[in-house]
Design a protein around this motif. Structure first.
Motif, PDB file in Angstrom:
ATOM      1  N   TYR A  68     -38.308  38.845  43.182  1.00  0.00           N
ATOM      2  CA  TYR A  68     -39.712  38.449  43.143  1.00  0.00           C
ATOM      3  C   TYR A  68     -40.607  39.662  43.375  1.00  0.00           C
ATOM      4  CZ  TYR A  68     -44.040  36.109  44.409  1.00  0.00           C
ATOM      5  OH  TYR A  68     -45.346  35.715  44.465  1.00  0.00           O
ATOM      6  N   ARG A  69     -40.277  40.465  44.395  1.00  0.00           N
ATOM      7  CA  ARG A  69     -41.079  41.657  44.672  1.00  0.00           C
ATOM      8  C   ARG A  69     -40.969  42.675  43.549  1.00  0.00           C
ATOM      9  NH1 ARG A  69     -38.643  41.089  49.617  1.00  0.00           N
ATOM     10  NH2 ARG A  69     -37.345  42.908  49.213  1.00  0.00           N
ATOM     11  N   ALA A  70     -39.778  42.852  42.985  1.00  0.00           N
ATOM     12  CA  ALA A  70     -39.596  43.838  41.916  1.00  0.00           C
ATOM     13  C   ALA A  70     -40.377  43.433  40.672  1.00  0.00           C
ATOM     14  CB  ALA A  70     -38.123  43.997  41.584  1.00  0.00           C
ATOM     15  N   HIS A  71     -40.382  42.150  40.339  1.00  0.00           N
ATOM     16  CA  HIS A  71     -41.114  41.715  39.154  1.00  0.00           C
ATOM     17  C   HIS A  71     -42.617  41.774  39.371  1.00  0.00           C
ATOM     18  CE1 HIS A  71     -37.485  39.366  37.395  1.00  0.00           C
ATOM     19  NE2 HIS A  71     -37.388  40.664  37.240  1.00  0.00           N
ATOM     20  N   ARG A  72     -43.071  41.560  40.593  1.00  0.00           N
ATOM     21  CA  ARG A  72     -44.505  41.697  40.847  1.00  0.00           C
ATOM     22  C   ARG A  72     -44.930  43.152  40.786  1.00  0.00           C
ATOM     23  NH1 ARG A  72     -47.931  37.861  43.643  1.00  0.00           N
ATOM     24  NH2 ARG A  72     -48.945  39.778  44.279  1.00  0.00           N
ATOM     25  N   ARG A  73     -44.056  44.047  41.222  1.00  0.00           N
ATOM     26  CA  ARG A  73     -44.403  45.469  41.242  1.00  0.00           C
ATOM     27  C   ARG A  73     -44.312  46.081  39.853  1.00  0.00           C
ATOM     28  NH1 ARG A  73     -40.744  48.101  45.037  1.00  0.00           N
ATOM     29  NH2 ARG A  73     -41.925  46.903  46.529  1.00  0.00           N
ATOM     30  N   THR A 123     -47.848  43.625  33.856  1.00  0.00           N
ATOM     31  CA  THR A 123     -49.284  43.619  34.109  1.00  0.00           C
ATOM     32  C   THR A 123     -50.029  44.552  33.176  1.00  0.00           C
ATOM     33  OG1 THR A 123     -49.063  45.341  35.758  1.00  0.00           O
ATOM     34  CG2 THR A 123     -48.981  43.065  36.547  1.00  0.00           C
ATOM     35  N   SER A 124     -49.311  45.333  32.380  1.00  0.00           N
ATOM     36  CA  SER A 124     -49.974  46.319  31.528  1.00  0.00           C
ATOM     37  C   SER A 124     -50.823  45.656  30.450  1.00  0.00           C
ATOM     38  CB  SER A 124     -48.939  47.243  30.893  1.00  0.00           C
ATOM     39  OG  SER A 124     -48.078  46.511  30.054  1.00  0.00           O
TER      40      SER A 124
END
Length: 88
Positions: A36-41, A45-46
């Motif tokens: 979850y954290r890796a996909h949010r980081r 989002t580009s």
């Protein structure tokens, strides 16, 4: 006579099964948290950033309506080779 509640699941080797289950649950939760954290980081989002930059440039008057529509269609085209800038 042995009580049905205190059987081999608690006093024999059954505790080993429960310990494995608890370890499996902790590792599953940890794996979910990491992904979850890796996909949010590093997630996608580009494209939304590109749309926001394009909207702000159009609002400032840096680009015309035709340029805005062209650039927005190129961003939304999922990067197909036929619509990239400079592939003519």
């Amino acid at each position: 006579m042995q009580h049905a509640y205190w059987n081999d699941w608690y006093f024999g080797w059954g505790w080993f099964l429960w310990l494995g289950f608890v370890i499996l649950m902790f590792s599953s939760v940890g794996n979910w948290g990491y992904t979850y954290r890796a996909h949010r980081r590093f997630g996608g989002t580009s494209r939304s950033d590109a749309i926001n930059i394009l909207d702000s440039r159009y609002a400032r008057g840096d680009i015309s309506r035709d340029e805005y529509a062209l650039m927005k269609s190129e961003i939304g085209a999922s990067g197909s080779a036929a619509t990239r800038v400079g592939d003519a």
